[in-house]
Design a protein around this motif. Structure first.
Motif, PDB file in Angstrom:
ATOM      1  N   GLY A 152       0.810  -1.217   0.000  1.00 51.60           N
ATOM      2  CA  GLY A 152       0.000   0.000   0.000  1.00 51.60           C
ATOM      3  C   GLY A 152       0.839   1.262   0.000  1.00 51.60           C
ATOM      4  O   GLY A 152       2.020   1.248   0.350  1.00 51.60           O
ATOM      5  N   GLY A 153       0.223   2.352  -0.386  1.00 53.51           N
ATOM      6  CA  GLY A 153       0.911   3.630  -0.480  1.00 53.51           C
ATOM      7  C   GLY A 153       0.638   4.544   0.701  1.00 53.51           C
ATOM      8  O   GLY A 153      -0.123   4.220   1.616  1.00 53.51           O
ATOM      9  N   TRP A 154       1.261   5.734   0.641  1.00 48.88           N
ATOM     10  CA  TRP A 154       1.224   6.640   1.776  1.00 48.88           C
ATOM     11  C   TRP A 154      -0.135   7.313   1.965  1.00 48.88           C
ATOM     12  O   TRP A 154      -0.450   7.782   3.074  1.00 48.88           O
ATOM     13  CB  TRP A 154       2.289   7.725   1.610  1.00 48.88           C
ATOM     14  N   ARG A 155      -0.972   7.364   0.937  1.00 51.15           N
ATOM     15  CA  ARG A 155      -2.243   8.075   1.060  1.00 51.15           C
ATOM     16  C   ARG A 155      -3.130   7.478   2.158  1.00 51.15           C
ATOM     17  O   ARG A 155      -3.863   8.202   2.825  1.00 51.15           O
ATOM     18  CB  ARG A 155      -3.000   8.047  -0.263  1.00 51.15           C
ATOM     19  N   TYR A 156      -3.069   6.154   2.334  1.00 52.29           N
ATOM     20  CA  TYR A 156      -3.900   5.510   3.340  1.00 52.29           C
ATOM     21  C   TYR A 156      -3.099   5.037   4.550  1.00 52.29           C
ATOM     22  O   TYR A 156      -3.651   4.900   5.639  1.00 52.29           O
ATOM     23  CB  TYR A 156      -4.638   4.315   2.727  1.00 52.29           C
ATOM     24  N   LEU A 157      -1.805   4.791   4.356  1.00 47.19           N
ATOM     25  CA  LEU A 157      -1.006   4.244   5.455  1.00 47.19           C
ATOM     26  C   LEU A 157      -0.154   5.281   6.157  1.00 47.19           C
ATOM     27  O   LEU A 157       0.438   4.992   7.200  1.00 47.19           O
ATOM     28  CB  LEU A 157      -0.103   3.128   4.921  1.00 47.19           C
ATOM     29  N   GLY A 158      -0.062   6.489   5.582  1.00 46.72           N
ATOM     30  CA  GLY A 158       0.816   7.498   6.159  1.00 46.72           C
ATOM     31  C   GLY A 158       2.184   7.470   5.477  1.00 46.72           C
ATOM     32  O   GLY A 158       2.595   6.457   4.902  1.00 46.72           O
ATOM     33  N   ARG A 159       2.917   8.558   5.578  1.00 49.66           N
ATOM     34  CA  ARG A 159       4.184   8.665   4.860  1.00 49.66           C
ATOM     35  C   ARG A 159       5.261   7.730   5.411  1.00 49.66           C
ATOM     36  O   ARG A 159       6.069   7.191   4.659  1.00 49.66           O
ATOM     37  CB  ARG A 159       4.674  10.112   4.900  1.00 49.66           C
ATOM     38  N   GLN A 160       5.276   7.529   6.700  1.00 51.83           N
ATOM     39  CA  GLN A 160       6.316   6.668   7.269  1.00 51.83           C
ATOM     40  C   GLN A 160       6.165   5.224   6.791  1.00 51.83           C
ATOM     41  O   GLN A 160       7.135   4.615   6.302  1.00 51.83           O
ATOM     42  CB  GLN A 160       6.265   6.732   8.800  1.00 51.83           C
ATOM     43  N   GLN A 161       4.954   4.670   6.897  1.00 51.55           N
ATOM     44  CA  GLN A 161       4.741   3.303   6.435  1.00 51.55           C
ATOM     45  C   GLN A 161       4.855   3.233   4.920  1.00 51.55           C
ATOM     46  O   GLN A 161       5.328   2.230   4.364  1.00 51.55           O
ATOM     47  CB  GLN A 161       3.354   2.812   6.882  1.00 51.55           C
ATOM     48  N   GLY A 162       4.449   4.296   4.237  1.00 48.67           N
ATOM     49  CA  GLY A 162       4.578   4.322   2.793  1.00 48.67           C
ATOM     50  C   GLY A 162       6.026   4.217   2.344  1.00 48.67           C
ATOM     51  O   GLY A 162       6.345   3.524   1.374  1.00 48.67           O
ATOM     52  N   ARG A 163       6.934   4.910   3.046  1.00 49.96           N
ATOM     53  CA  ARG A 163       8.372   4.819   2.702  1.00 49.96           C
ATOM     54  C   ARG A 163       8.896   3.403   2.942  1.00 49.96           C
ATOM     55  O   ARG A 163       9.717   2.896   2.166  1.00 49.96           O
ATOM     56  CB  ARG A 163       9.161   5.821   3.528  1.00 49.96           C
ATOM     57  N   ARG A 164       8.461   2.789   4.034  1.00 48.28           N
ATOM     58  CA  ARG A 164       8.904   1.406   4.295  1.00 48.28           C
ATOM     59  C   ARG A 164       8.470   0.478   3.165  1.00 48.28           C
ATOM     60  O   ARG A 164       9.241  -0.372   2.709  1.00 48.28           O
ATOM     61  CB  ARG A 164       8.326   0.913   5.622  1.00 48.28           C
ATOM     62  N   ASN A 165       7.227   0.637   2.710  1.00 41.04           N
ATOM     63  CA  ASN A 165       6.736  -0.208   1.618  1.00 41.04           C
ATOM     64  C   ASN A 165       7.490   0.067   0.321  1.00 41.04           C
ATOM     65  O   ASN A 165       7.749  -0.854  -0.466  1.00 41.04           O
ATOM     66  CB  ASN A 165       5.241   0.028   1.417  1.00 41.04           C
ATOM     67  N   GLN A 166       7.863   1.315   0.085  1.00 38.43           N
ATOM     68  CA  GLN A 166       8.650   1.631  -1.100  1.00 38.43           C
ATOM     69  C   GLN A 166      10.020   0.963  -1.040  1.00 38.43           C
ATOM     70  O   GLN A 166      10.512   0.423  -2.055  1.00 38.43           O
ATOM     71  CB  GLN A 166       8.810   3.145  -1.226  1.00 38.43           C
ATOM     72  N   GLU A 167      10.646   0.999   0.115  1.00 42.28           N
ATOM     73  CA  GLU A 167      11.953   0.354   0.274  1.00 42.28           C
ATOM     74  C   GLU A 167      11.851  -1.148   0.053  1.00 42.28           C
ATOM     75  O   GLU A 167      12.703  -1.753  -0.611  1.00 42.28           O
ATOM     76  CB  GLU A 167      12.510   0.644   1.674  1.00 42.28           C
ATOM     77  N   ALA A 168      10.801  -1.753   0.598  1.00 41.59           N
ATOM     78  CA  ALA A 168      10.630  -3.197   0.432  1.00 41.59           C
ATOM     79  C   ALA A 168      10.405  -3.549  -1.038  1.00 41.59           C
ATOM     80  O   ALA A 168      10.948  -4.543  -1.547  1.00 41.59           O
ATOM     81  CB  ALA A 168       9.454  -3.682   1.285  1.00 41.59           C
TER      82      ALA A 168
END
Length: 332
Positions: A152-168
């Motif tokens: 998922g992206g940052w729009r629903y999960l927030g920017r911090q979790q969104g960055r983690r998902n991008q890194e993964a």
């Protein structure tokens, strides 16, 4: 035309006046027969004597003079503030030192009391148009949506979790940009919409090059043909794909007349620009997606809903597909 609550129509007024003038009825007797006051009967009888049957027609209730009406110069200042700065009646009244109710009356009289009727860029009243039948003109364009990282992206999960998902996601794909930043990529949605019916066609592609745009156009023409629509003209912006010789040759091969909007005037292609906003609200950002693939898979179902079930305010609250049943010669 008489208003809805009028007791007497022009024809009935004439009958009343003729009873008084030509047949000698008293005002009271004629008034009683038509259930009006004697004063009303006298008024129409006097008009009949002076003007004949022409005097029975409706007249404007506007006074001959309006000494307290807002001055023309002040009206121009109100309109200028509305057009250029999109201010409301209260803000305009504060600037000009007058009553907000007066400002609202002026805006209503000038038919700019609703901001939706004013162009956002130029501040001028909107000029709407609609071609006469399906296929007479189609609009084409490309809109972009960022791909969604795994989870998922940052729009629903927030920017911090969104960055983690991008890194993964970047560790899985190996896609990195400058400064070793994760690259998720972009989805280019090529959209086609029929001007008359608002029926839409869309494809998700990996680029917006001329070859891709031409392939989408060919498939869209076939898609519309399967629904009984022959495409005659196409309107695009001034993107490089639509200015290419390949696009020109493809339109000529398909017997389609190509037109482009004026530079820096996206309002000319406003129907598809508005569709892009609906596309974002109804599909791209409608719910949390866990991956780009999940979002892509949801597009066909949403397009079916848009074309077949979603009420469109610009065509009388009906779905776009309903306008494809009234083609020229369809019922011959």
């Amino acid at each position: 035309m008489s208003h809805a609550n009028a007791t007497l129509t022009p024809r009935t007024r004439l009958r009343l006046a003729q009873l008084v003038v030509d047949h000698g009825w008293t005002y009271a007797a004629a008034a009683k027969m038509f259930m009006v006051s004697a004063r009303t009967a006298k008024k129409w009888a006097d008009r009949y004597r002076a003007e004949g049957p022409a005097g029975m027609l409706d007249r404007s209730s506007r006074p001959h003079s309006s000494p307290t009406r807002t001055r023309a110069g002040l009206v121009r200042r109100i309109v200028r503030l509305r057009w250029r700065h999109r201010l409301g009646p209260v803000q305009i009244a504060g600037r000009l030192g007058m009553a907000a109710s007066t400002v609202h009356a002026v805006l209503t009289r000038c038919q700019i009391n609703r901001l939706s009727r004013i162009d956002r860029v130029t501040g001028e009243p909107l000029r709407r148009y609609e071609h006469p039948h399906p296929g007479s003109l189609i609009h084409v364009d490309v809109t972009e949506f960022a791909n969604i990282p795994d989870g998922g992206g940052w729009r629903y999960l927030g920017r911090q979790q969104g960055r983690r998902n991008q890194e993964a996601t970047a560790r899985r794909t190996g896609q990195r940009g400058r400064d070793y930043r994760p690259v998720i990529g972009t989805a280019f949605v090529h959209t086609v919409i029929d001007d008359h019916s608002r029926t839409a066609y869309a494809e998700i592609c990996t680029d917006e090059k001329a070859a891709t745009a031409i392939a989408v156009l060919r498939r869209a023409v076939v898609w519309f043909a399967q629904r009984g629509v022959t495409v005659e003209r196409v309107l695009s912006d001034n993107g490089s794909a639509y200015r290419s010789y390949a696009w020109r040759d493809a339109c000529a091969e398909l017997a389609i007349t190509h037109r482009r909007t004026r530079p820096y005037r996206p309002q000319t292609n406003g129907k598809i620009e508005r569709f892009h906003r609906t596309l974002g609200d109804g599909w791209a950002y409608a719910r949390p997606y866990e991956s780009t693939r999940q979002r892509d898979n949801a597009l066909p179902a949403w397009l079916h809903f848009y074309n077949h079930h979603r009420a469109h305010s610009a065509i009388g609250g009906r779905p776009p597909i309903t306008r494809l049943t009234n083609l020229p010669g369809h019922h011959n």
